[in-house]
Design a protein around this motif. Structure first.
Motif, mmCIF file in Angstrom:
data_model
loop_
_atom_site.group_PDB
_atom_site.id
_atom_site.type_symbol
_atom_site.label_atom_id
_atom_site.label_comp_id
_atom_site.label_asym_id
_atom_site.label_seq_id
_atom_site.Cartn_x
_atom_site.Cartn_y
_atom_site.Cartn_z
ATOM 1 N N ALA A 1 33.712 -1.703 -12.972
ATOM 2 C CA ALA A 1 32.660 -1.615 -12.004
ATOM 3 C C ALA A 1 31.342 -1.088 -12.216
ATOM 4 O O ALA A 1 30.270 -1.355 -11.784
ATOM 5 C CB ALA A 1 33.112 -0.645 -10.695
ATOM 6 N N ALA A 2 31.259 -0.403 -13.345
ATOM 7 C CA ALA A 2 30.199 0.070 -13.751
ATOM 8 C C ALA A 2 29.096 -0.948 -14.306
ATOM 9 O O ALA A 2 27.762 -0.562 -14.666
ATOM 10 C CB ALA A 2 30.453 0.850 -15.125
ATOM 11 N N ASP A 3 29.532 -2.161 -14.661
ATOM 12 C CA ASP A 3 28.861 -3.235 -14.862
ATOM 13 C C ASP A 3 28.095 -3.862 -13.512
ATOM 14 O O ASP A 3 27.399 -5.033 -13.791
ATOM 15 C CB ASP A 3 29.403 -4.491 -15.696
ATOM 16 C CG ASP A 3 29.703 -3.794 -17.082
ATOM 17 O OD1 ASP A 3 28.887 -2.961 -17.552
ATOM 18 O OD2 ASP A 3 31.042 -4.175 -17.692
ATOM 19 N N ILE A 4 28.492 -3.450 -12.620
ATOM 20 C CA ILE A 4 28.056 -4.156 -11.619
ATOM 21 C C ILE A 4 27.008 -3.519 -10.636
ATOM 22 O O ILE A 4 27.236 -2.465 -10.139
ATOM 23 C CB ILE A 4 29.244 -4.213 -10.405
ATOM 24 C CG1 ILE A 4 30.613 -5.171 -10.756
ATOM 25 C CG2 ILE A 4 28.966 -5.081 -8.953
ATOM 26 C CD1 ILE A 4 31.812 -5.009 -10.163
ATOM 27 N N ALA A 5 25.812 -4.338 -10.421
ATOM 28 C CA ALA A 5 24.623 -3.668 -9.860
ATOM 29 C C ALA A 5 24.439 -4.321 -8.598
ATOM 30 O O ALA A 5 24.056 -5.441 -8.489
ATOM 31 C CB ALA A 5 23.306 -3.807 -10.788
ATOM 32 N N LEU A 6 24.880 -3.424 -7.456
ATOM 33 C CA LEU A 6 24.383 -3.987 -6.033
ATOM 34 C C LEU A 6 22.955 -4.146 -5.771
ATOM 35 O O LEU A 6 22.453 -2.927 -6.269
ATOM 36 C CB LEU A 6 25.152 -3.199 -5.089
ATOM 37 C CG LEU A 6 26.677 -3.533 -5.062
ATOM 38 C CD1 LEU A 6 27.459 -2.585 -4.131
ATOM 39 C CD2 LEU A 6 27.317 -4.895 -5.195
ATOM 40 N N THR A 7 22.464 -4.811 -5.165
ATOM 41 C CA THR A 7 20.939 -4.968 -4.556
ATOM 42 C C THR A 7 21.109 -3.883 -3.449
ATOM 43 O O THR A 7 22.096 -3.695 -2.711
ATOM 44 C CB THR A 7 20.569 -6.307 -4.355
ATOM 45 O OG1 THR A 7 21.331 -6.811 -3.075
ATOM 46 C CG2 THR A 7 20.805 -7.179 -5.435
ATOM 47 N N ALA A 8 19.700 -3.630 -2.950
ATOM 48 C CA ALA A 8 19.345 -2.933 -1.674
ATOM 49 C C ALA A 8 20.065 -3.814 -0.607
ATOM 50 O O ALA A 8 20.622 -3.280 0.596
ATOM 51 C CB ALA A 8 17.931 -2.633 -1.489
ATOM 52 N N ASP A 9 20.032 -4.964 -0.751
ATOM 53 C CA ASP A 9 20.350 -6.001 0.350
ATOM 54 C C ASP A 9 21.972 -5.918 0.542
ATOM 55 O O ASP A 9 22.385 -6.007 1.687
ATOM 56 C CB ASP A 9 20.019 -7.350 0.269
ATOM 57 C CG ASP A 9 18.448 -7.769 0.622
ATOM 58 O OD1 ASP A 9 18.001 -6.873 1.204
ATOM 59 O OD2 ASP A 9 17.785 -8.605 0.195
ATOM 60 N N ASP A 10 22.716 -5.916 -0.764
ATOM 61 C CA ASP A 10 23.935 -5.746 -0.707
ATOM 62 C C ASP A 10 24.599 -4.345 0.051
ATOM 63 O O ASP A 10 25.387 -4.371 0.794
ATOM 64 C CB ASP A 10 24.671 -5.597 -2.115
ATOM 65 C CG ASP A 10 24.488 -7.032 -2.691
ATOM 66 O OD1 ASP A 10 24.505 -8.247 -2.240
ATOM 67 O OD2 ASP A 10 24.269 -7.041 -4.053
ATOM 68 N N VAL A 11 24.001 -3.196 -0.633
ATOM 69 C CA VAL A 11 24.235 -2.086 0.447
ATOM 70 C C VAL A 11 23.836 -2.145 1.674
ATOM 71 O O VAL A 11 24.838 -1.435 2.594
ATOM 72 C CB VAL A 11 23.250 -0.877 -0.581
ATOM 73 C CG1 VAL A 11 23.536 0.624 0.352
ATOM 74 C CG2 VAL A 11 23.799 -0.935 -1.962
ATOM 75 N N ALA A 12 22.899 -2.697 2.260
ATOM 76 C CA ALA A 12 22.670 -2.703 3.435
ATOM 77 C C ALA A 12 23.652 -3.633 4.435
ATOM 78 O O ALA A 12 24.146 -3.211 5.435
ATOM 79 C CB ALA A 12 21.294 -3.434 3.665
ATOM 80 N N ARG A 13 23.787 -4.707 3.580
ATOM 81 C CA ARG A 13 24.986 -5.533 4.373
ATOM 82 C C ARG A 13 26.495 -4.835 4.620
ATOM 83 O O ARG A 13 26.953 -4.919 5.596
ATOM 84 C CB ARG A 13 25.322 -6.797 3.593
ATOM 85 C CG ARG A 13 26.051 -7.558 4.382
ATOM 86 C CD ARG A 13 26.395 -8.902 3.454
ATOM 87 N NE ARG A 13 27.605 -9.717 4.131
ATOM 88 C CZ ARG A 13 28.413 -10.803 3.596
ATOM 89 N NH1 ARG A 13 27.877 -11.049 2.364
ATOM 90 N NH2 ARG A 13 29.003 -11.306 4.176
#
Length: 327
Positions: free
Chosen positions: A290-302
Motif C-alpha cells: 500500500a505504500a506504493d499507492i498514491a491516491l489523488t485528491a479526487d480519489d480521497v473525495a470520492r
C-alpha cells in the motif's frame, strides 16, 4: 518501501509499520513460527517500524520480538508501551504513575533484550495522575538513555498540549481508519501544530475493512472482537454495506480493500504512519504494498463522499474501555 519522518524526531520509519499485538493474543490462536517468519519478512520488505506493548500477552509479544531483535536490532525502529496492569482475576487497570512506569520500562528492556527503546508510549492517560507527572518521569528515562523518544496513545488535544509542555512528544498513537475518524477534528490539528507524528492503530478496522471477514461466527472462540460492540452480528452486518461500497472503489483502482484503506490514511498527511497488525506473511506483503499507492485528491473525495452515505454502527470498545480513550 517508502519512508516518512516520524514527527519532530528526524527518524525515518517505514510508511507502513507493523502492529505486533495479534502475534501474542486477542486475535485467535497463536502461530509462533509464522509470526517469526512475518517479522523476518517485514525487515526484508523494509518495514522497520514495529509496535508492541508490555500488556500484549502479558509480556509475551515483547519476548517474541526479542528473538529477531537479537540479530537485527539495528534494522528496527522499536516502539513499546506501558501502563496497563493485570489484577488476579485477569482484568486490567491503568497505572501512569512515575514509580510504576520506571519499573515497567526496566521489565520491557529485559524482555526485548535491548539497551534502549526507540519510542516509549504511555498506553493511555491516567485520570488519577497528572499527565505532566507521567511525562516528566518518562523524560527521566530519556536522560538515562533507556528511551529515545516519547509518545502518547489515545490522548486528548488538551492532554497532548500539557504533555508537550514538559517534554517533546514524538508520536500519538490512536485508532484511526475509515471507520474511526474522531481524532480529525482537534487532535490531528493539535499534533500538526506541535510537530507530533500520527500513528494510526487498527487502520483496517480490526479486520472489518478487509474482504476476508463476512460473518462474526467465523471468528475464533477466543477472539476478543467477539466482545466488541462493532462486531456484534447486527452492527457488523450493517457495516458490511460500507465495506461493499468501498470494495467497488478498490476494484476500480485494481487494489485490495485493505490497500485502499491504508492508502487513504497515507494521503491524509505526511505525518501519518499507520501500523496495520498481522501475524501472517501474506497480509504483511499486501499491507506493505500500500505504500506504493498514491491516491489523488479526487480519489480521497470520492471515498469520503461514499462514507458520508452511511452510519458506522457500534462503538469500537466496551463502555468501560471507551472511558480510557481520548482523555
Amino acid at each position: 518501501m517508502h519512508y516518512r519522518t516520524l514527527g519532530n524526531t528526524g527518524e525515518k520509519v517505514s510508511a507502513i509499520g507493523l502492529g505486533c499485538m495479534g502475534m501474542a493474543f486477542a486475535y485467535g490462536q497463536r502461530d509462533d513460527a509464522e509470526s517469526r517468519a512475518t517479522l523476518e519478512l517485514a525487515l526484508d520488505l523494509g518495514v522497520n517500524f514495529w509496535d508492541t506493548a508490555d500488556m500484549y500477552g502479558q509480556g509475551l509479544n515483547e519476548k517474541q520480538l526479542s528473538e529477531v531483535l537479537a540479530t537485527r536490532r539495528k534494522d528496527v525502529f522499536l516502539a513499546t508501551k506501558f501502563g496497563f496492569r493485570y489484577r488476579e482475576d485477569n482484568s486490567t487497570y491503568f497505572d501512569g504513575s512515575p514509580a510504576y512506569l520506571k519499573q515497567a520500562c526496566e521489565a520491557s528492556l529485559k524482555r526485548l533484550g535491548v539497551d534502549v527503546i526507540d519510542l516509549y508510549y504511555a498506553h493511555r492517560v491516567d485520570d488519577q495522575v497528572p499527565i505532566e507527572e507521567t511525562v516528566g518521569a518518562m523524560a527521566e528515562l530519556v536522560k538515562e538513555g533507556k528511551v529515545r523518544y516519547l509518545g502518547l496513545s489515545e490522548a486528548s488535544a488538551h492532554s497532548i498540549r500539557k504533555a508537550a509542555a514538559v517534554h517533546p512528544i514524538a508520536a500519538l498513537q490512536s485508532e484511526y481508519s475509515l471507520f474511526v475518524r474522531d481524532i480529525e477534528s482537534d487532535i490531528i490539528p493539535t499534533c500538526r501544530e506541535l510537530g507530533i507524528g500520527i500513528v494510526p492503530y487498527s487502520p483496517l478496522g480490526r479486520g472489518a475493512l478487509t474482504s476476508d471477514l463476512r460473518d462474526v461466527k467465523d471468528l475464533d472462540p477466543t477472539d476478543f472482537r467477539r466482545n466488541l460492540p462493532r462486531f456484534q452480528q447486527e452492527a457488523f452486518d450493517k457495516n458490511l454495506r460500507i465495506v461493499s461500497a468501498l470494495e467497488d472503489i478498490a476494484a476500480e483502482r485494481h487494489i485490495t480493500l485493505p490497500q485502499l484503506a491504508l492508502a487513504w490514511l497515507l494521503a491524509k498527511g505526511d505525518n501519518i504512519t499507520p501500523i496495520p497488525g498481522t501475524k501472517r506473511r501474506k497480509y504483511l506483503q499486501e499491507n506493505a504494498a500500500a505504500a506504493d499507492i498514491a491516491l489523488t485528491a479526487d480519489d480521497v473525495a470520492r471515498i469520503e463522499a461514499t462514507l458520508s452515505g452511511y452510519q458506522i454502527e457500534g462503538e469500537r470498545y466496551s463502555e468501560g474501555a471507551m472511558k480510557l480513550v481520548n482523555r
